[in-house]
Design a protein around this motif. Structure first.
Motif, PDB file in Angstrom:
ATOM      1  N   MET A  65       0.846  -1.167   0.000  1.00  0.00           N
ATOM      2  CA  MET A  65       0.000   0.000   0.000  1.00  0.00           C
ATOM      3  C   MET A  65       0.897   1.237   0.000  1.00  0.00           C
ATOM      4  N   ARG A  66       0.531   2.204  -0.810  1.00  0.00           N
ATOM      5  CA  ARG A  66       1.301   3.445  -0.872  1.00  0.00           C
ATOM      6  C   ARG A  66       0.425   4.630  -0.514  1.00  0.00           C
ATOM      7  N   VAL A  67       1.030   5.599   0.100  1.00  0.00           N
ATOM      8  CA  VAL A  67       0.372   6.883   0.298  1.00  0.00           C
ATOM      9  C   VAL A  67       0.453   7.602  -1.033  1.00  0.00           C
ATOM     10  N   SER A  68      -0.641   8.173  -1.484  1.00  0.00           N
ATOM     11  CA  SER A  68      -0.606   8.876  -2.763  1.00  0.00           C
ATOM     12  C   SER A  68       0.311  10.093  -2.661  1.00  0.00           C
ATOM     13  N   ASN A  69       0.801  10.538  -3.810  1.00  0.00           N
ATOM     14  CA  ASN A  69       1.662  11.724  -3.830  1.00  0.00           C
ATOM     15  C   ASN A  69       0.928  12.953  -3.311  1.00  0.00           C
ATOM     16  N   ALA A  70      -0.368  13.065  -3.614  1.00  0.00           N
ATOM     17  CA  ALA A  70      -1.155  14.206  -3.143  1.00  0.00           C
ATOM     18  C   ALA A  70      -1.257  14.198  -1.617  1.00  0.00           C
ATOM     19  N   THR A  71      -1.498  13.024  -1.047  1.00  0.00           N
ATOM     20  CA  THR A  71      -1.578  12.915   0.410  1.00  0.00           C
ATOM     21  C   THR A  71      -0.224  13.203   1.039  1.00  0.00           C
ATOM     22  N   ALA A  72       0.836  12.685   0.452  1.00  0.00           N
ATOM     23  CA  ALA A  72       2.182  12.939   0.971  1.00  0.00           C
ATOM     24  C   ALA A  72       2.498  14.431   0.950  1.00  0.00           C
ATOM     25  N   ARG A  73       2.081  15.133  -0.101  1.00  0.00           N
ATOM     26  CA  ARG A  73       2.301  16.589  -0.168  1.00  0.00           C
ATOM     27  C   ARG A  73       1.543  17.304   0.946  1.00  0.00           C
ATOM     28  N   LYS A  74       0.300  16.891   1.201  1.00  0.00           N
ATOM     29  CA  LYS A  74      -0.484  17.511   2.275  1.00  0.00           C
ATOM     30  C   LYS A  74       0.180  17.275   3.634  1.00  0.00           C
ATOM     31  N   ILE A  75       0.648  16.054   3.850  1.00  0.00           N
ATOM     32  CA  ILE A  75       1.331  15.746   5.107  1.00  0.00           C
ATOM     33  C   ILE A  75       2.620  16.550   5.205  1.00  0.00           C
ATOM     34  N   SER A  76       3.341  16.664   4.102  1.00  0.00           N
ATOM     35  CA  SER A  76       4.580  17.438   4.098  1.00  0.00           C
ATOM     36  C   SER A  76       4.310  18.901   4.453  1.00  0.00           C
ATOM     37  N   ASN A  77       3.220  19.453   3.945  1.00  0.00           N
ATOM     38  CA  ASN A  77       2.858  20.834   4.286  1.00  0.00           C
ATOM     39  C   ASN A  77       2.569  20.983   5.775  1.00  0.00           C
ATOM     40  N   LEU A  78       1.971  19.948   6.384  1.00  0.00           N
ATOM     41  CA  LEU A  78       1.686  20.003   7.817  1.00  0.00           C
ATOM     42  C   LEU A  78       2.952  19.921   8.663  1.00  0.00           C
ATOM     43  N   VAL A  79       3.906  19.071   8.250  1.00  0.00           N
ATOM     44  CA  VAL A  79       5.103  18.848   9.076  1.00  0.00           C
ATOM     45  C   VAL A  79       6.248  19.810   8.757  1.00  0.00           C
ATOM     46  N   THR A 105       9.173  -3.199   1.058  1.00  0.00           N
ATOM     47  CA  THR A 105       9.504  -4.616   1.041  1.00  0.00           C
ATOM     48  C   THR A 105       8.216  -5.423   1.041  1.00  0.00           C
ATOM     49  N   SER A 106       8.185  -6.481   0.257  1.00  0.00           N
ATOM     50  CA  SER A 106       6.983  -7.306   0.220  1.00  0.00           C
ATOM     51  C   SER A 106       6.724  -7.898   1.604  1.00  0.00           C
ATOM     52  N   GLY A 107       5.451  -8.112   1.897  1.00  0.00           N
ATOM     53  CA  GLY A 107       5.062  -8.627   3.193  1.00  0.00           C
ATOM     54  C   GLY A 107       4.616  -7.548   4.152  1.00  0.00           C
ATOM     55  N   TYR A 108       4.791  -6.291   3.782  1.00  0.00           N
ATOM     56  CA  TYR A 108       4.357  -5.173   4.616  1.00  0.00           C
ATOM     57  C   TYR A 108       3.257  -4.413   3.884  1.00  0.00           C
ATOM     58  N   ASP A 109       2.146  -4.216   4.552  1.00  0.00           N
ATOM     59  CA  ASP A 109       1.012  -3.534   3.945  1.00  0.00           C
ATOM     60  C   ASP A 109       0.686  -2.292   4.765  1.00  0.00           C
ATOM     61  N   LEU A 110       1.551  -1.307   4.679  1.00  0.00           N
ATOM     62  CA  LEU A 110       1.400  -0.072   5.448  1.00  0.00           C
ATOM     63  C   LEU A 110       1.404   1.126   4.504  1.00  0.00           C
ATOM     64  N   PRO A 111       0.627   2.161   4.842  1.00  0.00           N
ATOM     65  CA  PRO A 111       0.685   3.401   4.059  1.00  0.00           C
ATOM     66  C   PRO A 111       1.910   4.211   4.485  1.00  0.00           C
ATOM     67  N   LEU A 112       3.063   3.854   3.978  1.00  0.00           N
ATOM     68  CA  LEU A 112       4.331   4.393   4.466  1.00  0.00           C
ATOM     69  C   LEU A 112       4.693   5.743   3.871  1.00  0.00           C
ATOM     70  N   LEU A 113       5.369   6.512   4.687  1.00  0.00           N
ATOM     71  CA  LEU A 113       5.947   7.785   4.281  1.00  0.00           C
ATOM     72  C   LEU A 113       7.444   7.732   4.522  1.00  0.00           C
TER      73      LEU A 113
END
Length: 141
Positions: free
Chosen positions: A1-15, A29-37
């Motif tokens: 699972m990936r965080v979309s680029n749009a969501t990552a940009r919004k999070i980046s603006n917050l932090v 890495t396969s086997g991990y299903d996390l919305p990673l940043l």
């Protein structure tokens, strides 16, 4: 699972006011299903992996049991990559929303403490015992 680029940009603006920048983590890495940043400290250039959890950034957070498992998986993934792990905490992605970035182990401890208090107040004895065993495993993992 990936965080979309749009969501990552919004999070980046917050932090950004905290001296951090976020992008979606494209190497998962396969086997991990996390919305990673991928979270970068702008002063030190330290790179860590992170997830965003939708809870209030104020002192009265409503952690859930599901949050504890996500944080535990993040810690496991970060250990696998030999990188630090952080949790981005914000109620929404709107500009001006309060945000905190905390070490994943601290977030896990806080989440377990909160869920434990809720279970003690609301759950039956069987559920309380199950959670005690589960929380012990989460902390010792």
């Amino acid at each position: 699972m990936r965080v979309s680029n749009a969501t990552a940009r919004k999070i980046s603006n917050l932090v950004r006011p905290l001296g951090l920048a976020a992008t979606s983590d494209t190497v998962i890495t396969s086997g991990y299903d996390l919305p990673l940043l991928a979270l970068t400290n702008q002063a030190t250039r330290e790179l860590s992996v992170a997830i965003r959890i939708r809870v209030s950034a104020d002192s009265t957070r409503r952690w859930t049991e599901a949050h504890t498992y996500s944080i535990r998986d993040l810690i496991d993934y970060a250990r696998h990559l030999h990188r630090p792990a952080h949790v981005v905490i914000s109620g929404s992605l709107k500009e001006g929303t309060p945000v905190k970035v905390v070490d994943a182990k601290s977030a896990l401890t806080e989440a377990i403490t909160t869920v434990t208090a809720t279970k003690l107040a609301e759950a039956d004895d069987t559920e309380q015992r199950r959670w005690e065993d589960e929380s012990r495993d989460l902390l010792n993992n």
